[in-house]
Scaffold this motif. Sequence first.
Motif, short mmCIF file in Angstrom:
data_model
loop_
_atom_site.label_atom_id
_atom_site.label_comp_id
_atom_site.label_asym_id
_atom_site.label_seq_id
_atom_site.Cartn_x
_atom_site.Cartn_y
_atom_site.Cartn_z
N VAL A 1 0.86 -1.19 0.00
CA VAL A 1 0.00 0.00 0.00
C VAL A 1 0.89 1.24 0.00
O VAL A 1 1.15 1.83 -1.05
N ILE A 2 1.37 1.63 1.15
CA ILE A 2 2.44 2.62 1.27
C ILE A 2 3.37 2.09 2.34
O ILE A 2 3.00 1.18 3.08
N PRO A 3 4.60 2.65 2.45
CA PRO A 3 5.53 2.12 3.45
C PRO A 3 4.89 2.12 4.84
O PRO A 3 4.30 3.11 5.26
N GLY A 4 5.02 1.01 5.52
CA GLY A 4 4.53 0.90 6.90
C GLY A 4 3.14 0.31 7.04
O GLY A 4 2.77 -0.14 8.11
N ILE A 5 2.36 0.31 5.98
CA ILE A 5 1.00 -0.22 6.10
C ILE A 5 0.99 -1.74 5.91
O ILE A 5 1.55 -2.25 4.95
N MET B 1 6.51 -13.04 13.32
CA MET B 1 5.48 -12.14 13.82
C MET B 1 4.11 -12.79 13.91
O MET B 1 3.17 -12.21 14.45
N LYS B 2 3.97 -13.97 13.31
CA LYS B 2 2.68 -14.68 13.31
C LYS B 2 1.55 -13.80 12.77
O LYS B 2 0.40 -13.89 13.24
N SER B 3 1.85 -12.95 11.83
CA SER B 3 0.81 -12.05 11.29
C SER B 3 1.30 -11.45 9.98
O SER B 3 2.48 -11.51 9.65
N HIS B 4 0.35 -10.89 9.25
CA HIS B 4 0.73 -10.05 8.12
C HIS B 4 1.68 -8.96 8.61
O HIS B 4 1.65 -8.61 9.79
N SER B 5 2.47 -8.40 7.71
CA SER B 5 3.32 -7.28 8.10
C SER B 5 3.43 -6.28 6.95
O SER B 5 2.90 -6.49 5.87
N TRP B 6 4.10 -5.20 7.24
CA TRP B 6 4.28 -4.09 6.30
C TRP B 6 5.54 -4.24 5.45
O TRP B 6 5.77 -3.41 4.58
N ALA C 1 2.79 -1.74 -5.11
CA ALA C 1 2.20 -2.90 -5.78
C ALA C 1 1.29 -2.50 -6.93
O ALA C 1 1.19 -3.21 -7.94
N LYS C 2 0.64 -1.35 -6.82
CA LYS C 2 -0.32 -0.96 -7.87
C LYS C 2 0.36 -0.75 -9.23
O LYS C 2 -0.32 -0.64 -10.24
N TYR C 3 1.70 -0.70 -9.25
CA TYR C 3 2.41 -0.55 -10.52
C TYR C 3 2.83 -1.89 -11.12
O TYR C 3 3.36 -1.94 -12.23
N LEU D 1 6.65 4.11 8.91
CA LEU D 1 7.58 3.02 9.24
C LEU D 1 7.83 2.97 10.74
O LEU D 1 7.88 1.90 11.35
N ALA D 2 7.97 4.15 11.36
CA ALA D 2 8.19 4.20 12.80
C ALA D 2 7.01 3.57 13.54
O ALA D 2 7.18 2.72 14.43
#
Lengths: 402, 402
Positions: A63-67, A343-348, A383-385, B389-390
């Motif tokens: 999506v964007i960095p961090g999301i 992390m046992k989860s989705h991540s950014w 990703a959209k690109y 990111l933070a």
Amino acid sequence: MADLHALMKKLQKKNDSKIVLLVSDGLGGLPLEPGGKTELETANTPNLDALAKKGTLGRSIPVIPGITPGSGPGHLGLFGYDPLEFNIGRGVLEALGIDFELGPDDVAIRGNFCTLDDDGKITDRRAGRIPSEVGAELCKKLDKIEIPGVEVFVRHVKEYRLVIVLRAKGLGGDINDTDPQKTGVPPLEPVGQNEASAKTAVLCKEFLKQAGEILKDDHPANLLTMRGIAKMPEIPTFEEVYGTRAAAVAVYPMYRGLARLVSMDVKDAGQTLESQMDCLEKIWDDYDFFFVHYKYTDSTGEDGNFDAKVARTEDVDTCIPRITALNPDVLIVTGDHSTPAKMKSHSWHPVPVLLSAENARFDGCQSFGESECIQGGLGQFEAKYLMWLAMAHAGRLEKYGA
Amino acid sequence: MADLHALMKKLQKKNDSKIVLLVSDGLGGLPLEPGGKTELETANTPNLDALAKKGTLGRSIPVIPGITPGSGPGHLGLFGYDPLEFNIGRGVLEALGIDFELGPDDVAIRGNFCTLDDDGKITDRRAGRIPSEVGAELCKKLDKIEIPGVEVFVRHVKEYRLVIVLRAKGLGGDINDTDPQKTGVPPLEPVGQNEASAKTAVLCKEFLKQAGEILKDDHPANLLTMRGIAKMPEIPTFEEVYGTRAAAVAVYPMYRGLARLVSMDVKDAGQTLESQMDCLEKIWDDYDFFFVHYKYTDSTGEDGNFDAKVARTEDVDTCIPRITALNPDVLIVTGDHSTPAKMKSHSWHPVPVLLSAENARFDGCQSFGESECIQGGLGQFEAKYLMWLAMAHAGRLEKYGA
């Protein structure tokens, strides 16, 4: 921001090329220790590595960095739909995933059977994980619910999960979940956030009231909670945007639903990677674009099982020769997001991307893994690109401007 | 473009994590010769290098590629405010930096005492760099200026620099500087670019007329020029956007002002890096987010003093153990822009970023420097995404979508 779909529609052209997008769900990972290797780097992936040597690598930001994206935004991004622009409710995804044909007047709701005690408090949010046969029977009973002025559909999904669809003009989809996300408290009241959604909330209450009556002797599944209440978004079709005949070769309902959301043809792909490959071979001549989805790199990551994720990644590698034997013009292997076992989860974290095509620019990368992808010729991109790169490498884009 | 602040407000969640953003101003540099090392690469920075080995590196683009930012846009980007959207006038920054509490009706003006000759031409744009005691006395005299219908505040900053604030309803802030940026010519006339600003320009002229009278015997400071005339922008608070209690541990007025602009708590941090570390330790339990600002990597760069910038970078390295001893969940070390000693000025070059956190993805980087950052796992990104990111690495973001 320019309207990228309008631009794509203008620039896309047709040819005989074939594009395969192989999504290994949650592909990106993390090493367990600094200096260690990720799941993908640990896995023995000779076929992917061979593609990486000839092709080009990169990293996709879902999506964007961090999301950290859910599966919906993660896949919409890969399909070239800006996940910040197109917002898909969970109920809609769930309904699409069981082949329910949603219309523009429909509100879709994900339901979970739950257990209530005598005080009306939830003691189990999943009704003891009742078996699918029981869930299916209960859904048949609920499907008989009648509310004046609205069509009601109740469909079973799996185990304790179901979908409810309310069909009537003028309903809104902006309503809270009734699942309180914990036990020892009653379900929440559904409340609409606007006038149209308030109408829906009244229907939800009536449905839940009748459901309570019908299920009162069906302990542990003596009620249900409602989640992800939503309407269909308006979304242009994949074929309209890209001019490709697109097929989805996916096993899991959620991903079949996502493909259906952008009007891909969702094929019967069986239940295994092998049956998916059989399907791919069978339909090869009938389509231009193939979305192949593999779930288990994500689910093993979610389980926190590093070794199992490594093994499932090796399964993906094993199917590569059957894909390359079909001689696709563009083969992309990536994920919709990272799911580090640590992390046992989705991540950014950025997602590894491998693109194999005749005109891919050689970048010197020697294997497919997160660290090699940092050096990759595609760089880091949203990703959209990705679909732009797919279309370009397939020779399916006109030059922009003179 | 989606409203990223609205999205952040929706996704942010609270936990016990601590985030430290250590801004070494103007951190990025250039080698003096091709093939040489930058200031950061020349500096002996064992503590930063140790963090780089375990953490992840990247490069931040302060605004967009090629843009050299001032301190305002540079910091707004780091704080997650798009510097192309939020435009902060220099007068506003200067006023905030001396603890002047600006309100929505205020126009803030940066003043420089200057020397006029008998023909009204400027002979010295800084009035012989009069000492602070003299500047302070002159400001007291000017603070007595009265203009009907407007409140006038005159405050001394340092040496030849002052701030004027005009407070009245309906004033605009779109007015040229009166400083002609050269000597041998008279000051420029203030001209408003719209109706509201034309009202302000009239007040500026009246102020300058009275100031000329008051200062006529105060050679070399016998007038002042006006610069950076501006109103406060409407800007959401840091706490509102991120849900963190944020403290600024900064020495220089400008950076304290920038922190105050987004409503951080600006702490008394003394005058040295040591006193800043004392402050950080003291307030550690009271906040979630800590903005620590160090000025001298920028000022030595501006001076063109490569060796001094190297030495000041080593000072930053020396304070790292005191920060890591506090065990922050996320520690980011970066700059607001590059200030290569070779250029004696701010520049557009990407800024090195070091991010240390438990779930930072290992990227194989071995030391903190511009070349290593090219190989960094964060890739190259716009500064406005740094806070995403933070927040992600601090576990302070919900998943986006289902």
